[in-house]
Write an enzyme that holds these catalytic residues in place. Structure first.
Site, short mmCIF file in Angstrom:
data_model
loop_
_atom_site.label_atom_id
_atom_site.label_comp_id
_atom_site.label_asym_id
_atom_site.label_seq_id
_atom_site.Cartn_x
_atom_site.Cartn_y
_atom_site.Cartn_z
N HIS A 37 0.92 -1.32 0.11
CA HIS A 37 0.02 -0.15 -0.03
C HIS A 37 0.96 1.29 -0.03
CE1 HIS A 37 -2.56 -2.79 2.42
NE2 HIS A 37 -2.95 -2.76 1.20
N CYS A 41 -16.52 -17.64 -5.00
CA CYS A 41 -15.47 -17.47 -3.95
C CYS A 41 -15.79 -16.55 -2.99
CB CYS A 41 -14.13 -17.23 -4.53
SG CYS A 41 -12.63 -16.92 -3.52
N LYS A 87 5.99 -13.89 -1.75
CA LYS A 87 4.78 -12.97 -1.70
C LYS A 87 4.41 -12.75 -0.32
CE LYS A 87 0.12 -13.06 -3.59
NZ LYS A 87 -1.10 -13.73 -4.25
N1 MSP Z 1 -10.21 -2.32 -2.38
C1 MSP Z 1 -9.59 -2.67 -3.36
C2 MSP Z 1 -9.49 -1.60 -4.41
C3 MSP Z 1 -10.43 -0.93 -4.84
S1 MSP Z 1 -10.05 0.45 -5.72
C4 MSP Z 1 -11.43 1.24 -6.42
C5 MSP Z 1 -8.26 -3.49 -3.19
N2 MSP Z 1 -7.68 -3.13 -1.75
S2 MSP Z 1 -6.33 -3.52 -1.40
O1 MSP Z 1 -6.22 -3.03 -0.05
O2 MSP Z 1 -6.22 -5.08 -1.57
O3 MSP Z 1 -5.09 -2.99 -2.39
C6 MSP Z 1 -4.60 -3.40 -3.32
C7 MSP Z 1 -3.62 -2.45 -3.74
O4 MSP Z 1 -2.59 -2.24 -2.60
C8 MSP Z 1 -2.74 -3.19 -5.07
O5 MSP Z 1 -3.60 -2.65 -6.22
C9 MSP Z 1 -1.64 -2.04 -4.80
O6 MSP Z 1 -1.85 -1.02 -5.14
C10 MSP Z 1 -1.28 -2.07 -3.40
N3 MSP Z 1 -0.54 -3.50 -2.96
C11 MSP Z 1 -1.09 -4.52 -2.46
N4 MSP Z 1 0.01 -5.46 -2.18
C12 MSP Z 1 0.86 -4.78 -2.86
C13 MSP Z 1 2.16 -5.52 -3.18
N5 MSP Z 1 2.77 -6.87 -2.63
N6 MSP Z 1 3.11 -4.91 -3.87
C14 MSP Z 1 2.89 -3.61 -4.73
N7 MSP Z 1 1.36 -3.14 -4.25
C15 MSP Z 1 0.52 -3.69 -3.60
O7 MSP Z 1 -7.76 -4.15 -3.77
#
Ligand code: MSP
Length: 642
Positions: free
Chosen positions: A23, A128, A297
């Site tokens: 994030h 799921c 990961k």
């Molecule tokens: N809530 C949804 C997004 C809705 S947008 C309208 C979601 N949230 S999430 O908390 O799972 O966040 C996903 C995002 O967090 C990824 O797309 C990325 O921006 C960031 N990341 C989460 N894990 C990550 C990594 N390991 N590496 C890089 N960024 C990643 O999906």
């Protein structure tokens, strides 16, 4: 002339867990891009926030014995609190539980329903619960959800569906006619390849018998809307859609930062939702890869979920931001280890930049008691670093425009390296010994001081605090907006002759490797040695016949008739190849795109299941899985592997 504008967003993060490195990366990348646009005299707006509805949150709240709202309040606050700690300057923080947002979701659902693009139908499918969505059989890996590794349950429900299929051809055309709609190209290709299959309509409701924590459908009080239909709308609700001033000014200039995990909702559902609601389509997506931690990961079970605040406590905010932007090639995956961050801090920051800065100011103190001598006009051309500075600025600008942050920084560091060499070549300490060379010495130091002034301006988007620290030490008056615009960096020779500079404080202390070699640096898991019988010995000549190359996977798709074969397109530097690999049980196509692998490049072509295969990717088997070979750092595809 009206100022150019740019609206940047991050995904709104789920509030089922506290913020982690991934994030932090997306938010920092969007912050860096915003600050860069501001340096380019553009008017910017930067939005981030939290996604608070849906099953995930209900489950997380239940575990804590609290209500979804109380739980969301608590975690959303953590996401808000982390922003200033990471020097992220957002203009707005949106929560999907904000009443204004709920109102806009309701209005858009009504609009699309009224236009006839939402219909009610009974549906039986594989659901799921982890992903909160139905899956097609072909999307599963060994009958299991690719993200959660569990078999989805067959459920039958009456639900509302959004006619996405109606817009499939339009979307393909939109992507093909808007070059920068999905960047970098490998993700555009992934979406286009997905769109080769017929697009299913999207189930956009959940019966309240199963889930109540969501926004009620305006046309049926027994249902709430699917969490993605709610979440994506944040990007327009935050701007005050439909009549808000910000919406009018910024919406057409929108670029969404997302990682590769959520390109489908952003690259397919979202543009179609906008089209169906009669809203202009956003300008584009900037898609980046994933951070792995110590090669794996991030996952709770491995215990490698990295807290960005802990990292900044140990290494500082600017070095952390620098590392993230320098180490990841935007679009590809990268690996986070303490060794890697320490290596970057010691080499790039403490050594290259920090030493250069303190050497220059210390010499100026030693030779001229801190007074800036200015340059001797007769010697200015001979000792000028202006052309190098211009190259650095141009390279920085070009790369930053395209979110190639690592290249932008590399362009600055090439200039830093030139300055370090310039000192070694011109030997100010020798000039200082000869009184007749005093003006040469003054000119050399003046050029170096000008050089680090330019560097202090360019590093601002990535390391704002260091930029200010350098500028204060150089006696510059920092503009009230907090930075020097790109068009203020030149002309050369801005620093006034006669000013007096103090010896600077250290910019980046070196990190003692022993000190940081904590148990945290140990490999994630110690494997037992695997000792198969070895094959017959070969000579080095035999081995050298094999042409092994580094390659980047550009696209990947499963071969439907096989349960393990995947069709890869790989970039080998000079050419792209199609390679059929038997790794489909261990990797989803999505995980493969962007990975760097080793390819046997001179293997005879072969037909595998009717498909041409022009090489082989190397992998090792481990507990019934195949693990791809790769590299510790991203490198240029085509590099020979020895
Ligand atoms: N809530 C949804 C997004 C809705 S947008 C309208 C979601 N949230 S999430 O908390 O799972 O966040 C996903 C995002 O967090 C990824 O797309 C990325 O921006 C960031 N990341 C989460 N894990 C990550 C990594 N390991 N590496 C890089 N960024 C990643 O999906």
């Amino acid at each position: 002339m009206e100022k150019k504008r740019q609206f940047f967003t991050t995904p709104i993060y789920y509030v089922n867990a506290k913020p982690h490195l991934g994030h932090a990366y997306t938010s920092i990348a969007a912050d860096v891009a915003t600050r860069f646009k501001q340096m380019d005299n553009q008017e910017t707006y930067f939005l981030t926030g939290t996604d608070e509805h849906g099953d995930k949150i209900v489950q997380a709240a239940e575990k804590q014995n609290t209500s979804p709202k109380a739980y969301a309040d608590q975690i959303s606050q953590l996401f808000q609190d982390i922003l200033p700690l990471l020097q992220i300057k957002n203009d707005q923080f949106i929560r999907t539980t904000d009443p204004e947002h709920i109102q806009v979701v309701t209005a858009i659902l009504t609009k699309i329903h009224d236009s006839g693009d939402i219909y009610f139908a009974s549906y039986e499918g594989l659901y799921c619960f982890g992903c909160e969505r139905f899956y097609q059989e072909r999307e599963l890996v060994d009958g299991k959800c690719p993200d959660h590794g569990v078999a989805p349950e067959k459920i039958k429900e009456s639900n509302y569906f959004f006619k996405m299929s109606k817009y499939q051809e339009w979307l393909i055309d939109h992507i093909n006619t808007h070059e920068n709609f999905i960047q970098p190209d490998q993700y555009k290709n992934e979406i286009l390849s997905f769109l080769k299959e017929p697009l299913e309509d999207l189930c956009i409701s959940r019966p309240k018998t199963r889930l109540t924590w969501g926004i009620t459908l305006p046309f049926d009080p027994d249902y709430v809307t699917y969490v993605w239909f709610d979440a994506l709308v944040n990007y327009v609700s935050a701007l005050g859609y439909p009549d808000g001033d910000k919406f009018k000014r910024f919406w057409p200039t929108t670029r969404h930062f997302v990682a590769k995990d959520i390109i489908k909702p952003h690259g397919i559902y979202w543009p179609i939702m906008l089209k169906a609601a009669g809203i202009d389509i956003y300008e584009g997506l900037n898609v980046h890869g994933f951070w792995n931690v110590k090669g794996s990961k991030m996952s709770k079970s491995i215990g490698n979920v990295t807290d960005p605040i802990e990292v900044t406590k140990e290494f500082g905010v600017d070095p952390f931001r620098y590392f993230l932007m320098r180490e990841m090639v935007f679009g590809l995956d990268a690996n986070f280890t303490e060794d890697a961050i320490v290596a970057r801090i010691n080499a790039d920051l403490a050594n290259d930049l920090g030493n250069l800065f303190s050497r220059i100011l210390s010499m100026n103190t030693r030779y001229f008691k801190g007074e800036i001598m200015g340059q001797d006009p007769a010697l200015a051309a001979q000792f000028s670093l202006e052309a190098n500075a211009i190259t650095a600025i141009d390279g920085f600008k070009e790369a930053m425009e395209r979110c190639q942050f690592h290249k932008g920084l590399a362009s600055i560091w090439a200039f830093i390296s030139t300055m370090n060499k310039y000192i070694d070549t011109n030997e100010p300490w020798s000039l200082a010994k000869d009184p007749s060379k005093e003006s040469a010495l003054g000119t050399v130091l003046y050029n170096l001081i000008e050089g680090v002034r330019v560097v202090s301006c360019l590093i601002y988007p990535v390391m704002p605090a260091t930029s200010h620290k350098m500028q204060r030490a150089l006696g510059l008056e920092i503009p009230t907006k907090g930075f020097f615009a790109l068009d203020q960096i030149l002309p050369w020779a801005q620093i006034k002759k006669g000013a007096s500079l103090d010896k600077p404080e250290i910019l980046f202390p070196r990190i003692d490797i022993k000190k940081s070699a904590s148990p945290k640096n140990a490999p994630v898991k110690k494997a037992k040695a695997f000792k198969p019988a070895l094959k017959e010995e070969i000579s080095i000549e035999d081995f050298s016949k094999i042409d092994l190359r580094a390659a980047t996977i550009l696209s990947a798709e499963k071969i439907e008739t096989s349960n393990k074969l995947v069709k890869l397109v790989v970039d080998l530097g000079a050419q792209t190849r199609q390679v059929i690999a038997g790794i489909g049980k261990s990797y989803t196509p999505q995980e493969l795109v962007g990975k760097q692998v080793i390819v046997v490049a001179n293997l005879k072509e072969a037909q595998i299941m009717g498909e041409l295969s022009q090489g082989m990717v190397l992998a090792a088997s481990h507990k019934k899985e195949l693990i791809l070979s790769g590299f510790e750092k991203d490198l240029l595809p085509g590099n020979s592997v020895k």
